[in-house]
Every structure is written in structure tokens, then in C-alpha cells.
Design a protein around this motif. Sequence first.
Motif, PDB file in Angstrom:
ATOM      1  N   ASP A 190       2.319  10.401  -7.117  1.00  0.00           N
ATOM      2  CA  ASP A 190       2.945  10.855  -8.351  1.00  0.00           C
ATOM      3  C   ASP A 190       2.068  11.041  -9.480  1.00  0.00           C
ATOM      4  O   ASP A 190       2.150  11.997 -10.031  1.00  0.00           O
ATOM      5  CB  ASP A 190       3.857   9.510  -8.768  1.00  0.00           C
ATOM      6  N   SER A 191       1.020  10.320  -9.444  1.00  0.00           N
ATOM      7  CA  SER A 191       0.109  10.730 -10.733  1.00  0.00           C
ATOM      8  C   SER A 191      -0.593  11.965 -10.500  1.00  0.00           C
ATOM      9  O   SER A 191      -0.868  12.723 -11.465  1.00  0.00           O
ATOM     10  CB  SER A 191      -0.942   9.689 -10.667  1.00  0.00           C
TER      11      SER A 191
ATOM     12  N   LEU B 199       2.187   6.028  -2.909  1.00  0.00           N
ATOM     13  CA  LEU B 199       3.005   7.083  -3.496  1.00  0.00           C
ATOM     14  C   LEU B 199       3.003   7.058  -4.868  1.00  0.00           C
ATOM     15  O   LEU B 199       3.302   8.099  -5.634  1.00  0.00           O
ATOM     16  CB  LEU B 199       4.609   6.438  -3.338  1.00  0.00           C
ATOM     17  N   GLY B 200       2.459   6.065  -5.481  1.00  0.00           N
ATOM     18  CA  GLY B 200       2.031   6.201  -7.132  1.00  0.00           C
ATOM     19  C   GLY B 200       0.812   7.122  -7.167  1.00  0.00           C
ATOM     20  O   GLY B 200       0.812   8.034  -8.200  1.00  0.00           O
TER      21      GLY B 200
ATOM     22  N   LEU C 232       3.771   1.845  -1.451  1.00  0.00           N
ATOM     23  CA  LEU C 232       4.217   2.084  -2.946  1.00  0.00           C
ATOM     24  C   LEU C 232       3.210   2.478  -3.903  1.00  0.00           C
ATOM     25  O   LEU C 232       3.200   3.553  -4.809  1.00  0.00           O
ATOM     26  CB  LEU C 232       4.972   0.956  -3.670  1.00  0.00           C
ATOM     27  N   ALA C 233       1.829   2.073  -3.786  1.00  0.00           N
ATOM     28  CA  ALA C 233       0.953   2.260  -4.531  1.00  0.00           C
ATOM     29  C   ALA C 233       0.283   3.693  -4.271  1.00  0.00           C
ATOM     30  O   ALA C 233      -0.139   4.437  -4.796  1.00  0.00           O
ATOM     31  CB  ALA C 233      -0.507   1.373  -4.102  1.00  0.00           C
TER      32      ALA C 233
ATOM     33  N   SER D 170      -8.661   8.565  -8.873  1.00  0.00           N
ATOM     34  CA  SER D 170      -7.684   7.560  -8.336  1.00  0.00           C
ATOM     35  C   SER D 170      -7.530   7.299  -6.775  1.00  0.00           C
ATOM     36  O   SER D 170      -7.429   6.136  -6.187  1.00  0.00           O
ATOM     37  CB  SER D 170      -6.196   8.469  -8.322  1.00  0.00           C
TER      38      SER D 170
ATOM     39  N   PRO E 263       0.758  -1.359   0.003  1.00  0.00           N
ATOM     40  CA  PRO E 263       0.169   0.023   0.012  1.00  0.00           C
ATOM     41  C   PRO E 263       0.645   1.199  -0.084  1.00  0.00           C
ATOM     42  O   PRO E 263       0.473   2.199  -0.698  1.00  0.00           O
ATOM     43  CB  PRO E 263      -0.789  -0.047   1.281  1.00  0.00           C
TER      44      PRO E 263
ATOM     45  N   PHE F  11      -8.048   3.466  -5.130  1.00  0.00           N
ATOM     46  CA  PHE F  11      -7.238   3.291  -4.358  1.00  0.00           C
ATOM     47  C   PHE F  11      -7.623   2.843  -2.866  1.00  0.00           C
ATOM     48  O   PHE F  11      -7.361   1.799  -2.483  1.00  0.00           O
ATOM     49  CB  PHE F  11      -6.154   4.316  -4.029  1.00  0.00           C
TER      50      PHE F  11
END
Lengths: 193, 193
Positions: free
Chosen positions: A160-161, A156-157, A153-154, A182, A151, A186
Motif C-alpha cells: 500500500d505504501s 500488504l502495508g 498484513l505487514a 521499506s 507478516p 520489512f
Amino acid sequence: MKSNEIKEAALKFFTIHGYEGASLSQIAKEVGMKKQSIYAHFKGKDDLFMQVLRDAKEAELSSKLHYISKMDSHSPKKDLYGFLQLVIDLFQKKEQLKFWLRISFFPPAHLAEAIEKEVLDMEEKVQLILESKFQDWIHTQTIIGQAAKIPTLAFLGVVDSILLELVYGNDEKRLKDKLEASWAVFWRGISLH
Amino acid sequence: MKSNEIKEAALKFFTIHGYEGASLSQIAKEVGMKKQSIYAHFKGKDDLFMQVLRDAKEAELSSKLHYISKMDSHSPKKDLYGFLQLVIDLFQKKEQLKFWLRISFFPPAHLAEAIEKEVLDMEEKVQLILESKFQDWIHTQTIIGQAAKIPTLAFLGVVDSILLELVYGNDEKRLKDKLEASWAVFWRGISLH
DNA sequence: CGATAACTGACGAACGTTCGTTAGATACGG
DNA sequence: CCGTATCTAACGAACGTTCGTCAGTTATCG
């Protein structure tokens, strides 16, 4: 302090035009002096640039860490969404995050190595403290999963997006749509239900 | 055709150093000629740049549309994950996506308007065709939801975050971790379970 | 007086661009 | 088939500008 005025102007032009595209004369004019006078405060263009970089890193890092450390560990939904809002806020209010993003993605080639070190250092710190928060939530069964890394890394993704949409940023509505979409997906992806 | 050699070299240097950081003499040297000779093929730096830009756009767009149109509408899990793989592949194999990313995020200021138009056009097309696919999946109850826009934007967000990791790209393992994490959470976020 | 920070002036280097010219290929009319 | 005209793609030289940088000088202020 005049040095800060110079750094402020430098931040602005580096952000808009990048390292190569920004000139010392432009920066000097912005603060009302000649470009040669900059050398009374900085060794040269590289020195000025790296100082601006380190300031930006420090500002962003402290903002993020300050927010994360104040999370109360009881409502990840509120805390995480709030973090996204913080990032949006930082981007829109402080030029420094914009600068940081631009040059961390596309550093001037001859400074790439030094910059990468700063970027990695920052990334590492944020991920580490965030991961420990996720670990707590998993432990207290507030969210699903075993490995906190997934979770983290997801998320942080998602950050980023959103940052990318901000950089790209021509459309306020599109940003809002993308954030909501998102976030919804998520949250459903990590919540118990 | 010599023009293509020039564009190839230009693509390379624009990608590495950006518009301002890349010089015509560098590009010319790469193909074994003097910078003045470039003017026999292009009106100037801007013209060369915009032609490289349009080539890159066309290449990326056709790759993506070709893949999406071949989705069989029966297995979104396979198709969507495959799309992520495609993007990674494109990025690593073709310089053009790297170039496209760089200059769509940070266009040279005096060409920003023209570039933005190209970027928006492309984005729109991809989103449209992808959204219709999601609509199908929702209809056939392969994934959850009502509005196709939500999973579409969320998925494009995942794509963006992967692209960002690629741009940033110092670590193969980190890319893999991030891809798996984002994908796992995304898929759980839109799947029936 | 001494220090700091601004100034003027000048430097070599590189930039994108324009010019006139040349060597080689291609096309065409007699 | 030959001579000539046109076109192509490269060239060296130079243009005016801007770049980052350095040296020396002047002004400001405690």
C-alpha cells in the motif's frame, strides 16, 4: 469492438478526473463519436463506469493471483520483492490499476456501496492466498513467527505504501528510495537472523 | 465569522464528493444561504477551495510538528507508536486530514500544480525533522543502522499504509490488526536484538 | 430486408458566475 | 445628536455552458 474503445477512453478520463469530473462528451470525442452514440453500447454513465470498474478489478486480480500462484515457496525474499516490482510495473504500464486505486479510495458517493463490495471481494482473495504462502514459509522456518497473518498484513502495508507513492508519483528517485527503505526494514523484521 | 462557516461546510463536501462533485449551492445550503452569497467572501470556487486546502495543511502540519518536537529522544518505541496513534486520532477527529489526503492524492487537474507545491512543502518538513530524530537514535545506539533516511522512509511508509486503511476505513478491527502487524514488523526491523 | 451503430436534434437540470439591488450596520462631519 | 455617506452581507434574477439522457433518423453491411 467499438465498446472496448469507449471503455478504454472512459478508463483514461475517469482515472484523471474521477467520476464527476469526467464527461461523456470528452470520452466520446476521444474515440471520435458523439456522446449520444455511447448509449448504443451502454445504458448510461453509471453502466459504463461499473463495466470499466469490473474490467479493472478482473485484470488486476488475475495479474496478482497469477504471480502469487507461481511463487515456488523456496525463496520468499525473491518472491515478495518480485511482487512489489510487479505492482510497480502494473501501475506504470496499465492504466487499470491507477483507475482501480483512485475509485476504490474515493468512490462516487451514489455508487459507493456497489464499489465497496468489489473492493472487499478482491482484497479478501489476495490476502487469503498470500497468507497461505506465508504459512508455508513459517512452517519451513524460512521466516520467523507463528501467526501468518502478521507478516501478511505487514507486507500488504508495504504494498500500500508503495502504491501511495506511485499515485502521488512525481519523483522516480523518491519511489526507489522508499521501496528500498521499506523493503529493507520489512525483510529484517520477518527474517531469521 | 461567516467565512469560517462556509469553509467548514466546503471542507465537508469537498472531502465527501471531491472538487468536481461538490457544488456551491450544496455548500451554501449547509450554512443557510444562497450560492451567490459565497461570492461576498470568496472570489470563486477555486479561491474557496485553495483557502480550505491551506487551512488543512497548516492544521495537519502544526499537529505533527508539535508532536514530533515533544519527543524526548529516549524512547523511540513509545514515540513512534504514539505518532501512529496521533495520525489515527487526527484522521478520526478532524475532517481536515481526510480532506488533505483525498485531494493530495487526486487533485482537480487544473489546480494540480499549485496543490503539489503545498504537498511537497509539507512532506519535506515532516521528513526533515523526523529524520533528525532517527539520527539521534542511531547515534545513541537505540536503534540499528547508519543512514537515518532508511528507517525514516520506512516509518513514513507505515504511516501511509495506516492512512490508507483509514481512508478505506470500513473496519475498525482490520485497522487495528494492520496497525499491530505493520508496527511489530517495522519495530523488529529497526531494533537491536 | 433487417439489424446494428452511428448520426441530429432537443430536453430539463444543474453548474459557476455576474449583475443590480436591498437591508442593516458603522463611521463621520456639522 | 442627527443626517449622510460608506461598507457589509445577503438577495433574486439571469447569464452562458455543460451535463446526462431520450427520440427519431440515416448510413452501413451481411
